[in-house]
Design a protein around this motif. Structure first.
Motif, PDB file in Angstrom:
ATOM      1  N   THR A 136       0.829  -1.201   0.000  1.00  0.00           N
ATOM      2  CA  THR A 136       0.000   0.000   0.000  1.00  0.00           C
ATOM      3  C   THR A 136       0.866   1.254   0.000  1.00  0.00           C
ATOM      4  OG1 THR A 136      -1.939   1.038   1.010  1.00  0.00           O
ATOM      5  CG2 THR A 136      -0.247   0.191   2.513  1.00  0.00           C
ATOM      6  N   ASN A 137       0.198   2.381  -0.113  1.00  0.00           N
ATOM      7  CA  ASN A 137       0.860   3.678  -0.065  1.00  0.00           C
ATOM      8  C   ASN A 137       0.887   4.156   1.380  1.00  0.00           C
ATOM      9  OD1 ASN A 137       1.196   6.636  -0.160  1.00  0.00           O
ATOM     10  ND2 ASN A 137       1.003   6.356  -2.369  1.00  0.00           N
ATOM     11  N   ARG A 138       2.008   4.672   1.821  1.00  0.00           N
ATOM     12  CA  ARG A 138       2.142   5.118   3.215  1.00  0.00           C
ATOM     13  C   ARG A 138       1.227   6.295   3.541  1.00  0.00           C
ATOM     14  NH1 ARG A 138       5.283   9.726   3.942  1.00  0.00           N
ATOM     15  NH2 ARG A 138       6.417  10.363   2.074  1.00  0.00           N
ATOM     16  N   LYS A 139       0.691   6.961   2.516  1.00  0.00           N
ATOM     17  CA  LYS A 139      -0.163   8.128   2.730  1.00  0.00           C
ATOM     18  C   LYS A 139      -1.654   7.780   2.755  1.00  0.00           C
ATOM     19  CE  LYS A 139       3.157  11.160   0.443  1.00  0.00           C
ATOM     20  NZ  LYS A 139       3.414  11.979  -0.747  1.00  0.00           N
TER      21      LYS A 139
ATOM     22  N   LEU B 223       2.223  -3.366  -9.416  1.00  0.00           N
ATOM     23  CA  LEU B 223       2.342  -2.256  -8.464  1.00  0.00           C
ATOM     24  C   LEU B 223       2.864  -0.985  -9.123  1.00  0.00           C
ATOM     25  CD1 LEU B 223       3.755  -4.202  -5.372  1.00  0.00           C
ATOM     26  CD2 LEU B 223       1.409  -3.394  -5.729  1.00  0.00           C
ATOM     27  N   ALA B 224       3.408  -1.108 -10.329  1.00  0.00           N
ATOM     28  CA  ALA B 224       3.946   0.057 -11.036  1.00  0.00           C
ATOM     29  C   ALA B 224       2.863   1.076 -11.398  1.00  0.00           C
ATOM     30  CB  ALA B 224       4.698  -0.386 -12.292  1.00  0.00           C
ATOM     31  N   LYS B 225       1.599   0.669 -11.312  1.00  0.00           N
ATOM     32  CA  LYS B 225       0.499   1.607 -11.537  1.00  0.00           C
ATOM     33  C   LYS B 225       0.466   2.688 -10.457  1.00  0.00           C
ATOM     34  CE  LYS B 225      -2.320  -2.213 -13.133  1.00  0.00           C
ATOM     35  NZ  LYS B 225      -3.449  -3.076 -12.775  1.00  0.00           N
ATOM     36  N   TRP B 226       0.959   2.338  -9.271  1.00  0.00           N
ATOM     37  CA  TRP B 226       0.870   3.240  -8.125  1.00  0.00           C
ATOM     38  C   TRP B 226       2.222   3.729  -7.604  1.00  0.00           C
ATOM     39  CZ3 TRP B 226      -1.885  -1.447  -8.250  1.00  0.00           C
ATOM     40  CH2 TRP B 226      -3.250  -1.294  -8.517  1.00  0.00           C
TER      41      TRP B 226
ATOM     42  N   ASP C  10       6.945   6.007  -0.933  1.00  0.00           N
ATOM     43  CA  ASP C  10       5.540   5.880  -0.554  1.00  0.00           C
ATOM     44  C   ASP C  10       5.077   4.424  -0.496  1.00  0.00           C
ATOM     45  OD1 ASP C  10       5.148   8.599  -0.239  1.00  0.00           O
ATOM     46  OD2 ASP C  10       4.541   8.884  -2.327  1.00  0.00           O
ATOM     47  N   TYR C  11       5.870   3.507  -1.039  1.00  0.00           N
ATOM     48  CA  TYR C  11       5.530   2.082  -1.059  1.00  0.00           C
ATOM     49  C   TYR C  11       5.903   1.453   0.275  1.00  0.00           C
ATOM     50  CZ  TYR C  11       6.367  -2.880  -2.410  1.00  0.00           C
ATOM     51  OH  TYR C  11       6.416  -4.253  -2.478  1.00  0.00           O
TER      52      TYR C  11
END
Length: 141
Positions: free
Chosen positions: A51-54, A105-108, A116-117
């Motif tokens: 997920t994104n840390r944000k 995961l490269a989409k995000w 952020d990953y």
């Protein structure tokens, strides 16, 4: 329910995890549950969610590490289903991030070292395994 903690049950649980790449992941926001679909990875009975840390889910895990994961229902009576009570921690471990990295995961993210990953490392404490036959089998960690 049948309470078990044996190798055969753990193998059945791992087969369900292997067969399902998506799960529903529930956190607690304040006093209310919050559920979303996520990509599911695992190593043995330890689960991982990228997920994104944000995101809200990261903040929710920081505030309350108790989570719930539902895996496996496909609409058929004989579906293997796991309900998992667990605790989650946020990992920024580079080796783990690299190991779990996929092109999807490269989409995000801009790669396995994108700041952020992050990975939610989820440790089950209680699992119910249901296969559509008889009583659920219970695993306790």
């Amino acid at each position: 329910m049948i309470e078990m903690k044996n190798k055969q049950l753990e193998e059945q649980i791992e087969k369900v995890l292997d067969a399902n790449k998506i799960c529903s992941f529930a956190t607690v926001e304040g006093t209310k549950p919050k559920v979303r679909y996520m990509a599911l990875f695992h190593e043995g009975l330890t689960l991982f969610l990228a997920t994104n840390r944000k995101t809200d889910k990261v903040d929710e895990v920081k505030d309350n590490p108790n989570v719930h994961i539902l895996v496996g229902y496909d609409g058929k009576k004989s579906s293997d289903i796991l309900q998992i009570q667990a605790t989650a921690v946020i990992s920024k471990d580079n080796a783990l991030r690299e190991k779990l990295w996929t092109d999807d995961l490269a989409k995000w993210f801009d790669g396995a070292h994108d700041p952020d990953y992050v990975v939610l490392e989820v440790t089950p404490s209680y699992m119910e395994y249901m296969n559509g036959e008889g009583q659920p089998q219970v695993w306790k960690g």
